[in-house]
Design a protein around this motif. Structure first.
Motif, PDB file in Angstrom:
ATOM      1  N   ALA A 157       0.840  -1.205   0.000  1.00 38.65           N
ATOM      2  CA  ALA A 157       0.000   0.000   0.000  1.00 38.65           C
ATOM      3  C   ALA A 157       0.874   1.253   0.000  1.00 38.65           C
ATOM      4  O   ALA A 157       0.619   2.203  -0.743  1.00 38.65           O
ATOM      5  N   ALA A 215       0.905   4.135  -2.864  1.00 40.93           N
ATOM      6  CA  ALA A 215       0.555   5.494  -2.445  1.00 40.93           C
ATOM      7  C   ALA A 215       1.693   6.476  -2.756  1.00 40.93           C
ATOM      8  O   ALA A 215       1.471   7.560  -3.287  1.00 40.93           O
ATOM      9  N   ARG A 257       1.734   9.902  -5.226  1.00 42.16           N
ATOM     10  CA  ARG A 257       2.103  11.256  -4.807  1.00 42.16           C
ATOM     11  C   ARG A 257       3.299  11.777  -5.597  1.00 42.16           C
ATOM     12  O   ARG A 257       3.323  12.925  -6.015  1.00 42.16           O
ATOM     13  N   ILE A 308       2.766  12.591  -9.533  1.00 46.20           N
ATOM     14  CA  ILE A 308       2.087  13.874  -9.749  1.00 46.20           C
ATOM     15  C   ILE A 308       3.115  15.002  -9.827  1.00 46.20           C
ATOM     16  O   ILE A 308       2.975  15.940 -10.602  1.00 46.20           O
ATOM     17  N   LEU A 309       4.186  14.900  -9.040  1.00 46.15           N
ATOM     18  CA  LEU A 309       5.145  16.005  -8.902  1.00 46.15           C
ATOM     19  C   LEU A 309       6.307  15.948  -9.893  1.00 46.15           C
ATOM     20  O   LEU A 309       7.198  16.794  -9.857  1.00 46.15           O
ATOM     21  N   MET A 349      -8.028   7.841  -5.677  1.00 44.49           N
ATOM     22  CA  MET A 349      -6.684   7.591  -5.133  1.00 44.49           C
ATOM     23  C   MET A 349      -5.710   8.588  -5.737  1.00 44.49           C
ATOM     24  O   MET A 349      -4.849   9.149  -5.060  1.00 44.49           O
ATOM     25  N   ALA A 350      -5.868   8.817  -7.046  1.00 45.56           N
ATOM     26  CA  ALA A 350      -5.001   9.761  -7.743  1.00 45.56           C
ATOM     27  C   ALA A 350      -5.261  11.183  -7.249  1.00 45.56           C
ATOM     28  O   ALA A 350      -4.335  11.937  -6.966  1.00 45.56           O
ATOM     29  N   SER A 380      -4.016  11.821  -3.628  1.00 43.33           N
ATOM     30  CA  SER A 380      -2.554  11.800  -3.585  1.00 43.33           C
ATOM     31  C   SER A 380      -1.970  13.024  -4.292  1.00 43.33           C
ATOM     32  O   SER A 380      -0.917  13.530  -3.895  1.00 43.33           O
ATOM     33  N   ALA A 381      -2.655  13.495  -5.325  1.00 46.86           N
ATOM     34  CA  ALA A 381      -2.189  14.675  -6.056  1.00 46.86           C
ATOM     35  C   ALA A 381      -2.155  15.876  -5.121  1.00 46.86           C
ATOM     36  O   ALA A 381      -1.149  16.597  -5.044  1.00 46.86           O
ATOM     37  N   PHE A 382      -3.239  16.081  -4.372  1.00 45.06           N
ATOM     38  CA  PHE A 382      -3.272  17.228  -3.450  1.00 45.06           C
ATOM     39  C   PHE A 382      -2.266  17.047  -2.312  1.00 45.06           C
ATOM     40  O   PHE A 382      -1.656  18.010  -1.857  1.00 45.06           O
ATOM     41  N   GLY A 385       0.534  15.609  -2.617  1.00 42.41           N
ATOM     42  CA  GLY A 385       1.821  15.948  -3.227  1.00 42.41           C
ATOM     43  C   GLY A 385       2.071  17.443  -3.127  1.00 42.41           C
ATOM     44  O   GLY A 385       3.149  17.881  -2.703  1.00 42.41           O
ATOM     45  N   ARG A 386       1.055  18.216  -3.479  1.00 42.39           N
ATOM     46  CA  ARG A 386       1.131  19.674  -3.367  1.00 42.39           C
ATOM     47  C   ARG A 386       1.442  20.107  -1.930  1.00 42.39           C
ATOM     48  O   ARG A 386       2.279  20.961  -1.670  1.00 42.39           O
ATOM     49  N   HIS A 401       2.748  18.368   0.475  1.00 43.30           N
ATOM     50  CA  HIS A 401       4.067  17.868   0.847  1.00 43.30           C
ATOM     51  C   HIS A 401       5.152  18.878   0.493  1.00 43.30           C
ATOM     52  O   HIS A 401       6.069  19.131   1.275  1.00 43.30           O
ATOM     53  N   THR A 426      -5.849   2.693   1.944  1.00 47.38           N
ATOM     54  CA  THR A 426      -4.494   2.475   2.458  1.00 47.38           C
ATOM     55  C   THR A 426      -3.476   2.835   1.379  1.00 47.38           C
ATOM     56  O   THR A 426      -2.455   3.459   1.677  1.00 47.38           O
ATOM     57  N   ALA A 427      -3.786   2.441   0.134  1.00 48.64           N
ATOM     58  CA  ALA A 427      -2.823   2.643  -0.956  1.00 48.64           C
ATOM     59  C   ALA A 427      -2.904   4.057  -1.537  1.00 48.64           C
ATOM     60  O   ALA A 427      -2.477   4.297  -2.656  1.00 48.64           O
ATOM     61  N   SER A 428      -3.461   4.989  -0.777  1.00 49.88           N
ATOM     62  CA  SER A 428      -3.378   6.387  -1.210  1.00 49.88           C
ATOM     63  C   SER A 428      -3.163   7.262   0.020  1.00 49.88           C
ATOM     64  O   SER A 428      -2.100   7.173   0.636  1.00 49.88           O
ATOM     65  N   MET A 471      -1.589   6.059   3.844  1.00 48.56           N
ATOM     66  CA  MET A 471      -0.193   5.691   4.075  1.00 48.56           C
ATOM     67  C   MET A 471       0.751   6.869   3.827  1.00 48.56           C
ATOM     68  O   MET A 471       1.964   6.725   3.917  1.00 48.56           O
ATOM     69  N   LEU A 472       0.205   8.026   3.499  1.00 44.94           N
ATOM     70  CA  LEU A 472       1.062   9.145   3.094  1.00 44.94           C
ATOM     71  C   LEU A 472       1.248  10.183   4.190  1.00 44.94           C
ATOM     72  O   LEU A 472       1.698  11.299   3.925  1.00 44.94           O
ATOM     73  N   MET A 491       5.984   0.258   8.717  1.00 44.35           N
ATOM     74  CA  MET A 491       4.978   1.011   7.970  1.00 44.35           C
ATOM     75  C   MET A 491       4.277   2.071   8.810  1.00 44.35           C
ATOM     76  O   MET A 491       3.564   2.909   8.292  1.00 44.35           O
TER      77      MET A 491
END
Lengths: 318, 280
Positions: free
Chosen positions: A175, A179, A183, A186-187, B178-179, B182-184, B186-187, B189, B208-210, B213-214, B257
């Motif tokens: 996972a 994930a 992320r 995208i960057l 999920m995309a 994760s995109a937001f 990323g921003r 981050h 979990t896979a988005s 876990m971030l 994890m």
């Protein structure tokens, strides 16, 4: 790559066999059968058009998984030049279910990353049926970052039933690996094109799929869950895979309408496996067009484009 | 053999004593009989075996945010039915009955509040009783908007995840959440804003896979099932029994994890403590 036929392809198989038979007779008996063969050839073409025009969603799924369907390495070795494979995630091991490395597309150097299934039993096991472990996704990310470092575009080829569901995969953070890829992709400050060439199996496909452009071959599928998995959960009967394949709208045309896929790459009548050269040529043309369109966009803009693209996806009301 | 025969029952003279059937509960985990009030006072954690019962979004809001500081956002967002999906029932009907059952519009409650007297945060908590806490377009959008507000207001983000994963009935749209989330992230981050992800029982699949876990910091409640694939799917795939404690919080901590496994009772203190390190 031919030789295996699905149930609904049986009429095609019969005609192909008859043509072969006639050719053999013509050769051994020294008979003039060209006219007959030509007639059958035309019939074969018509048959292919007819059968593939009326294809059901589940037949599409079967086609996307066709044992003769071209896989990533077939395209990498045909569409691209000078491929040099790079291995390993620098953490745990090399995952052979994802292949990646430098290559050239019409002379331009690119990073190409593809999910790879196996042809024969031994190869299938080696490639883990195209199902990556976390280290596969981490290798892909490492190499995507390398491409970014050297300002090279990235092309990902998607073809997986899904990320592998196993003990080791969970222990090493399947996972988290997916994930993180989402992320970080995208960057990326470099153009990224993703192509679904076979099975786009859920998160395991998405983890390589956040392109500025998402392309899809005509007979590929892309779905949140396999029709079998969906049927067994929602209908508690995996025999209802036809029904769930239809309900999931996992074909290229539906996905283009939904705005998830940017362009459908045409396949020859009879699917990519019936005429590999034509399928490869069509992929190459499409990649070149999109690569050119992306090549003059500034890095920040590529990132913005990606964020906006995925931010817009969803169906809700306020 | 008449002594084996049942006596014919006459009308009962005494009315049956009414015992409220929800006064006592048997612990799902250790079997201990617990006084329900006691269990509630103990934040729905079994005092004997420490089993953490499911908590609803507003219970987490009460637990983690300062009293009366929570303001809900985007509560009006509603799922559409882009696929016109029908399985054993129509998806639109499934949604209606979930709304009726939970009294909420969707599987996440999002908004903003204060933690520890000073720190304003964006906060979301998922609702497992709403179609298994599954993530469709609305859940994705609400999480994405929370992240966007974090970025605009330069506030930390705290999300409590509790979900079976992507919502199949929204097909590819649910996968794309999920995309989106994760995109937001990323921003966010890139901007140096803290995100604390709290994972509770169960958190699996596409959630979990988005975003789950971030987290800069990933925390779980004890004993929570957390994984990518569900244990049943793994068992079917590998045709082996799964090891004891597999995919539980402690297993994930051991495998690197998670940053922390924190009991519900100490969750708020831990949250305040961590935010103090990361926020000026």
């Amino acid at each position: 790559m031919n030789g295996q036929y699905l149930d609904f392809e049986k009429p095609i198989q019969e005609v192909v066999q008859r043509i072969e038979e006639l050719r053999r007779i013509a050769r051994t008996e020294d008979l003039e059968l060209n006219e007959e063969i030509e007639k059958l050839g035309k019939k074969l073409e018509r048959l292919r058009v007819d059968i593939y025009r009326k294809i059901t969603p589940y037949q599409r799924v079967q086609l996307a998984r066709h044992p003769s369907r071209p896989y990533s390495l077939d395209y990498i070795n045909t569409v691209f030049e000078d491929f040099i494979e790079l291995h390993g995630d620098r953490v745990f091991r090399d995952d052979p279910s994802i292949v990646a490395g430098w290559a050239r597309l019409s002379g331009q150097s690119v990073m190409v990353i593809g999910q790879q299934k196996g042809r024969d039993t031994k190869d299938k096991i080696f490639r883990n049926f195209g199902m990556a472990h976390p280290e596969g996704y981490r290798k892909a990310l490492r190499l995507m970052k390398m491409a970014e470092k050297f300002n090279r575009p990235i092309i990902t080829l998607i073809d997986t039933p899904g990320a592998y569901p196993g003990i080791g995969a969970e222990e090493r953070g399947q996972a988290e690996a997916i994930a993180r890829n989402l992320r970080e992709m995208i960057l990326l400050r470099t153009p990224l094109i993703s192509v679904v060439i076979g099975e786009g199996g859920s998160g395991g496909a998405l983890a390589l799929g956040l392109g500025n452009r998402v392309l899809m071959q005509q007979n590929a599928i892309y779905s949140v869950i396999s029709p079998e998995g969906c049927a067994s959960i929602l209908w508690r009967d995996d025999g209802l895979k036809e029904k769930s394949a239809k309900a999931l709208k996992l074909d290229a045309e539906s996905l283009k309408q939904f705005g998830i896929v940017d362009e459908i790459i045409p396949e020859p009548n009879g699917g990519a496996h019936s005429d590999f050269e034509a399928a490869a040529a069509s992929l190459k043309t499409c990649l070149a067009t999109h690569l050119k369109q992306l090549s003059n966009i500034k890095p920040e803009e590529l990132v913005n484009q990606r964020v906006e693209k995925y931010a817009a996806m969803g169906a809700y009301s306020e | 053999m008449s002594w084996f025969r049942k006596e014919k029952r006459g009308p009962k003279l005494q009315p049956k004593k009414v015992i409220p059937d929800n006064l006592w509960v048997k612990c799902e985990s250790c079997g201990e009989i617990l006084y329900k009030k006691e269990l509630e006072k103990n934040l729905m954690v079994c005092p004997r075996c420490d089993y953490h019962y499911g908590f609803e979004p507003f219970q987490y809001i009460d637990l983690l945010l300062d009293r009366d500081t929570f303001v809900e956002r985007d509560e009006g967002l509603q799922s559409q039915d882009p696929l016109k999906f029908v399985d054993r029932m129509k998806y639109s009907e499934r949604l209606e009955s979930a709304v009726k059952k939970t009294g909420r519009n969707e599987a996440v409650v999002a908004g903003e509040g204060v933690v520890g007297g000073v720190c304003e945060v964006q906060f979301g908590a998922m609702d497992f009783s709403f179609i298994g806490g599954s993530m469709g377009s609305v859940v994705g959008e609400k999480i994405a908007r929370s992240i966007r507000r974090s970025i605009e207001k330069r506030q930390p983000l705290v999300i409590v995840s509790r979900s079976g994963g992507a919502r199949m009935m929204e097909g590819i749209f649910s996968l794309m959440q999920m995309a989106k989330t994760s995109a937001f992230l990323g921003r966010m981050h890139e901007l140096g804003l803290p995100y604390i992800s709290i994972l509770v029982n169960p958190t699996t699949g596409g959630v979990t896979a988005s975003f789950s876990m971030l987290g800069d910091i990933n925390i779980a409640e004890p004993g929570a099932l957390i994984g990518f694939a569900g244990p049943r799917v793994i068992k079917q795939t590998i045709r082996q029994d799964l090891p004891e404690g597999f995919q539980r919080s402690e297993f994930l901590l051991e495998h690197g994890m998670l940053d922390l496994v924190v009991p519900r009772k100490q969750m708020k203190n831990t949250l305040v403590q961590l935010l103090n390190f990361m926020v000026d």
